[in-house]
Design a protein around this motif. Sequence first.
Motif, PDB file in Angstrom:
ATOM      1  N   VAL A  10      47.337  35.051  46.702  1.00 53.60           N
ATOM      2  CA  VAL A  10      46.563  35.645  45.581  1.00 53.60           C
ATOM      3  C   VAL A  10      46.851  37.582  45.588  1.00 53.60           C
ATOM      4  N   LEU A  11      47.135  37.642  44.763  1.00 53.94           N
ATOM      5  CA  LEU A  11      47.829  39.960  44.901  1.00 53.94           C
ATOM      6  C   LEU A  11      46.045  40.205  44.168  1.00 53.94           C
ATOM      7  N   HIS A  12      46.880  41.735  44.253  1.00 51.86           N
ATOM      8  CA  HIS A  12      45.663  42.290  43.844  1.00 51.86           C
ATOM      9  C   HIS A  12      45.628  42.369  42.751  1.00 51.86           C
ATOM     10  N   ASP A  14      44.942  39.883  40.670  1.00 48.19           N
ATOM     11  CA  ASP A  14      44.130  38.492  40.673  1.00 48.19           C
ATOM     12  C   ASP A  14      42.855  39.354  40.561  1.00 48.19           C
ATOM     13  N   VAL A  15      43.237  39.720  41.625  1.00 51.30           N
ATOM     14  CA  VAL A  15      41.196  40.457  41.757  1.00 51.30           C
ATOM     15  C   VAL A  15      41.457  41.784  40.999  1.00 51.30           C
ATOM     16  N   SER A  16      41.706  42.415  40.549  1.00 47.73           N
ATOM     17  CA  SER A  16      41.788  43.380  39.832  1.00 47.73           C
ATOM     18  C   SER A  16      40.878  42.623  38.332  1.00 47.73           C
ATOM     19  N   SER A  17      42.231  41.898  37.940  1.00 51.20           N
ATOM     20  CA  SER A  17      41.655  40.710  36.488  1.00 51.20           C
ATOM     21  C   SER A  17      40.460  39.992  36.558  1.00 51.20           C
ATOM     22  N   ALA A  18      40.264  39.565  37.004  1.00 45.89           N
ATOM     23  CA  ALA A  18      38.711  39.099  37.934  1.00 45.89           C
ATOM     24  C   ALA A  18      37.386  39.571  37.642  1.00 45.89           C
ATOM     25  N   ALA A  19      38.001  40.885  38.257  1.00 50.03           N
ATOM     26  CA  ALA A  19      36.779  41.510  38.299  1.00 50.03           C
ATOM     27  C   ALA A  19      36.418  42.947  36.757  1.00 50.03           C
ATOM     28  N   ARG A  20      38.208  42.715  36.264  1.00 45.88           N
ATOM     29  CA  ARG A  20      37.699  43.280  34.626  1.00 45.88           C
ATOM     30  C   ARG A  20      37.251  42.391  33.891  1.00 45.88           C
ATOM     31  N   ALA A  21      37.101  40.988  34.071  1.00 50.41           N
ATOM     32  CA  ALA A  21      36.554  39.744  33.721  1.00 50.41           C
ATOM     33  C   ALA A  21      35.291  40.032  34.300  1.00 50.41           C
ATOM     34  N   LEU A  22      34.930  39.839  35.346  1.00 49.47           N
ATOM     35  CA  LEU A  22      33.183  40.211  35.360  1.00 49.47           C
ATOM     36  C   LEU A  22      32.357  41.794  34.658  1.00 49.47           C
ATOM     37  N   LEU A  23      33.095  42.736  34.986  1.00 48.05           N
ATOM     38  CA  LEU A  23      32.602  43.673  34.311  1.00 48.05           C
ATOM     39  C   LEU A  23      32.161  43.379  32.778  1.00 48.05           C
ATOM     40  N   SER A  24      32.843  42.547  31.961  1.00 48.62           N
ATOM     41  CA  SER A  24      32.728  42.495  30.613  1.00 48.62           C
ATOM     42  C   SER A  24      31.300  41.136  30.384  1.00 48.62           C
ATOM     43  N   VAL A  25      31.316  41.133  31.608  1.00 48.94           N
ATOM     44  CA  VAL A  25      29.424  40.472  31.623  1.00 48.94           C
ATOM     45  C   VAL A  25      28.400  40.751  31.844  1.00 48.94           C
ATOM     46  N   PRO A  26      27.311  40.627  31.323  1.00 50.11           N
ATOM     47  CA  PRO A  26      25.514  41.279  32.056  1.00 50.11           C
ATOM     48  C   PRO A  26      26.670  40.764  33.808  1.00 50.11           C
TER      49      PRO A  26
END
Length: 104
Positions: A10-12, A14-26
Amino acid sequence: MSGRLFDAPVLHGDVSSAARALLSVPQIDRERLCIRMIAEAELADAHVLRTGRLHPIYGNGSLMAVARNRSLPDEPDFDDVRYCQCFETVLRHLVRFQISQRHS
């Protein structure tokens, strides 16, 4: 599974993309979405290991692949508190997932 979180590290990104996905939801939906993305990546990883082919929906088994199935905002800087909270959520759930895998 190989004893690691997924077959690949798991690389940076991966975490960054997942965090961005979370940022787009309530905010209320972020924990659940994070857990779901990790489960989707695990499912895809197992599929790739078993068949040698990409999972038809979740891709190559990386967290980045499942995150990119969702709408992603541009990556903010770490001075964005909401993004930092999302990044921390992903890291926290990855640690929990890894610990639970060791005890299984």
